[in-house]
Write an enzyme that holds these catalytic residues in place. Sequence first.
Site, PDB file in Angstrom:
ATOM      1  N   SER A  22       1.962   2.925 -16.097  1.00 51.89           N
ATOM      2  CA  SER A  22       1.466   2.214 -14.899  1.00 51.89           C
ATOM      3  C   SER A  22       1.771   0.724 -14.955  1.00 51.89           C
ATOM      4  CB  SER A  22      -0.052   2.415 -14.755  1.00 51.89           C
ATOM      5  OG  SER A  22      -0.722   1.977 -15.917  1.00 51.89           O
ATOM      6  N   ASN A 114     -11.090   2.346 -20.471  1.00 52.61           N
ATOM      7  CA  ASN A 114     -11.813   2.848 -19.301  1.00 52.61           C
ATOM      8  C   ASN A 114     -12.750   1.797 -18.704  1.00 52.61           C
ATOM      9  OD1 ASN A 114     -10.452   5.084 -20.056  1.00 52.61           O
ATOM     10  ND2 ASN A 114     -12.234   6.275 -20.706  1.00 52.61           N
ATOM     11  N   THR A 161     -10.067  -0.409  32.094  1.00 52.53           N
ATOM     12  CA  THR A 161     -10.574   0.803  31.446  1.00 52.53           C
ATOM     13  C   THR A 161      -9.548   1.869  31.783  1.00 52.53           C
ATOM     14  OG1 THR A 161     -11.860   1.427  33.385  1.00 52.53           O
ATOM     15  CG2 THR A 161     -13.018   0.159  31.702  1.00 52.53           C
ATOM     16  N   HIS A 162      -9.314   2.773  30.845  1.00 51.93           N
ATOM     17  CA  HIS A 162      -8.288   3.820  31.024  1.00 51.93           C
ATOM     18  C   HIS A 162      -6.921   3.205  31.311  1.00 51.93           C
ATOM     19  CE1 HIS A 162     -11.821   6.468  31.495  1.00 51.93           C
ATOM     20  NE2 HIS A 162     -12.268   5.520  32.306  1.00 51.93           N
ATOM     21  N   SER A 283      17.897  -8.397  19.159  1.00 51.01           N
ATOM     22  CA  SER A 283      18.517  -7.087  18.992  1.00 51.01           C
ATOM     23  C   SER A 283      19.927  -7.282  18.454  1.00 51.01           C
ATOM     24  CB  SER A 283      18.565  -6.385  20.349  1.00 51.01           C
ATOM     25  OG  SER A 283      19.585  -5.410  20.358  1.00 51.01           O
ATOM     26  N   LYS A 289      17.666  -9.238  24.468  1.00 49.30           N
ATOM     27  CA  LYS A 289      16.360  -8.766  23.983  1.00 49.30           C
ATOM     28  C   LYS A 289      15.572  -9.800  23.182  1.00 49.30           C
ATOM     29  CE  LYS A 289      14.748  -5.329  24.455  1.00 49.30           C
ATOM     30  NZ  LYS A 289      14.857  -4.070  23.709  1.00 49.30           N
ATOM     31  N   ASN A 291      12.117  -9.176  21.019  1.00 49.93           N
ATOM     32  CA  ASN A 291      11.237  -8.047  20.703  1.00 49.93           C
ATOM     33  C   ASN A 291       9.975  -8.467  19.939  1.00 49.93           C
ATOM     34  OD1 ASN A 291      13.050  -6.237  21.874  1.00 49.93           O
ATOM     35  ND2 ASN A 291      14.222  -6.035  19.980  1.00 49.93           N
ATOM     36  N   GLU A 296       4.391  -4.809  16.766  1.00 48.83           N
ATOM     37  CA  GLU A 296       4.647  -3.379  16.538  1.00 48.83           C
ATOM     38  C   GLU A 296       4.347  -2.981  15.099  1.00 48.83           C
ATOM     39  OE1 GLU A 296       8.085  -2.699  19.931  1.00 48.83           O
ATOM     40  OE2 GLU A 296       8.679  -3.207  17.907  1.00 48.83           O
ATOM     41  N   TYR A 323     -14.373   9.276 -16.886  1.00 46.05           N
ATOM     42  CA  TYR A 323     -13.007   8.842 -16.616  1.00 46.05           C
ATOM     43  C   TYR A 323     -12.042  10.030 -16.645  1.00 46.05           C
ATOM     44  CZ  TYR A 323      -8.497   6.556 -16.794  1.00 46.05           C
ATOM     45  OH  TYR A 323      -7.221   6.172 -16.499  1.00 46.05           O
ATOM     46  N   GLN A 328      -6.200   6.353 -12.354  1.00 51.66           N
ATOM     47  CA  GLN A 328      -5.113   5.366 -12.386  1.00 51.66           C
ATOM     48  C   GLN A 328      -4.471   5.230 -10.999  1.00 51.66           C
ATOM     49  OE1 GLN A 328      -2.483   4.947 -15.895  1.00 51.66           O
ATOM     50  NE2 GLN A 328      -0.871   5.734 -14.574  1.00 51.66           N
ATOM     51  N   LYS A 331      -4.997   2.063  -8.021  1.00 49.62           N
ATOM     52  CA  LYS A 331      -4.485   0.695  -7.890  1.00 49.62           C
ATOM     53  C   LYS A 331      -3.422   0.511  -6.808  1.00 49.62           C
ATOM     54  CE  LYS A 331      -4.540   0.767 -12.447  1.00 49.62           C
ATOM     55  NZ  LYS A 331      -5.803   1.526 -12.557  1.00 49.62           N
TER      56      LYS A 331
HETATM   57  N1  ARG Z   1      -3.775   2.741 -17.062  1.00 48.42           N
HETATM   58  C1  ARG Z   1      -5.042   3.376 -17.094  1.00 48.42           C
HETATM   59  C2  ARG Z   1      -5.686   3.364 -15.710  1.00 48.42           C
HETATM   60  O1  ARG Z   1      -5.266   2.657 -14.873  1.00 48.42           O
HETATM   61  C3  ARG Z   1      -5.959   2.678 -18.067  1.00 48.42           C
HETATM   62  C4  ARG Z   1      -7.043   3.549 -18.609  1.00 48.42           C
HETATM   63  C5  ARG Z   1      -6.472   4.549 -19.525  1.00 48.42           C
HETATM   64  N2  ARG Z   1      -7.495   5.305 -20.124  1.00 48.42           N
HETATM   65  C6  ARG Z   1      -7.285   6.458 -20.724  1.00 48.42           C
HETATM   66  N3  ARG Z   1      -8.307   7.076 -21.207  1.00 48.42           N
HETATM   67  N4  ARG Z   1      -6.094   6.978 -20.783  1.00 48.42           N
HETATM   68  O2  ARG Z   1      -6.619   4.049 -15.441  1.00 48.42           O
END
Ligand code: ARG
Length: 467
Positions: A22, A114, A161-162, A283, A289, A291, A296, A323, A328, A331
């Site tokens: 990650s 964690n 409205t509408h 365009s 044009k 735009n 949009e 956990y 993961q 994010k």
């Molecule tokens: N990269 C992991 C996450 O975003 C970190 C935590 C990893 N923990 C584990 N027990 N493998 O969640």
Amino acid sequence: MTLWEGRFGSGPAAELWRYTVSLHYDSRLATDDLAGSRAHVRGLARGGILSEEDAGILLAALDRVEEELATGEFVPGAGDAGAADEDIHTAIERRVTEIAGDVGARLHTGRSRNDQVATDLRLFTKRALLEVASRVVDLQSVLLARAESAFADEIYLPGYTHLQRAQPVLLAHHLLAHGWALARDVDRLFDARRRLDVSPLGAGALAGSSLPLDPDGVAADLGFAARFDNSLDAVSDRDFVAESLFVLTLIGVHLSRIGEEMVLWTSDEWGFATLDDAYATGSSMLPQKKNPDIAELARGKSGRLIGDLAGLLATLKGLPLSYNRDLQEDKEPLFDAVDQITGGVSALTGLLASVSWDAGRMRAAADTQSAAAVDLAEWMVERGMPFRQAHSVVGGLVRDALQRRVPLAELVQAHPALGEAAVSLLEPGVAVTRRTTPGGAGPVPVAAQLHRFAEVLEAERVRLAAG
Ligand code: ARG
């Protein structure tokens, strides 16, 4: 490097690594991870688990990692392919250990990734929501400024409205309608922020620790309002991500609605507004044009924001405590939503600050005769007629006027319950001035509304400054 090699006979398979890594997105948490580690080290020192000397060495190493990250001397993940860092937490711990030697190996005492990652993400989210709130307030300021000048210029347009013309409204009233939606968004951002202001650090992997950690002190050190109450909850709770995504997505939906109106208003068919050249696109083929691409995309990107929210909720659904690696996946949707909203709010702010109104087209569209239909009915109500009957009289006149192609004014003049005096209601610009009730679309209540909105904006600025 992996953090678990002691237990394993072999290194990770390349496919496992590629699939689970990650680092390419969680590097964004580096400063928060460093802040969390500093607070953790100070907490360990307070508990006597780390000597003052070792704590000093670790803090100095963390400072150096920060500098090296800034200069590019330390690049997380760089190293042997396949043995590179799995995530930003691993990368920083590796570098601290390279710098601080044996003492570095004490950094992760009483901590798990964690509780660490949950802490990092809460720190990030606290900051991000404040930044988004500040940009939304900027957008509201532009809406207020445009509303104030439209009010001074007495610009009005049809309210719909509408998507059918209904009654004239002041342009200031229309613009502030979007401003109030954004005010609720700002309130929601602060509210979500208040609820997420809890430190998970000290929960360990899931159950706390046998060591004398100081979660309260660490929470205070990091500027959190409180520490977790339950370690299982602390490492598995992503409500704050879901809630933040909802708030961001709803802002996206509001931007989308503004965007849709800008698309309509700037079209040849409506002609209510003209985009500034800097906020329009051309365009590649059609030279004429101009735009409304920002508008949009504000509309289009609300789709992916809804996807971010729905995706996260689906990830969370059915996860057992505590956990799980599924978490993961929290994010990327959050980062995406923050980036999209930040960019979208700023772009629309620029568009709305620079768009020019065609007041003549707006007024002409609002001054159709039937726009004052309800005023005619209310005129008769004021003279004693039940509203349902008045509604029917005017409805009949409008139908007649359309069928026989005669001006409504003629029929109004000839009608015994209306007559000459009522004809003045049909004059251009009159209907909008007759919306006098609180919160209504005419000049009297809109003057009060402008004042009230400015106060709300000021209160938001005070909240922003308080952080
Ligand atoms: N990269 C992991 C996450 O975003 C970190 C935590 C990893 N923990 C584990 N027990 N493998 O969640």
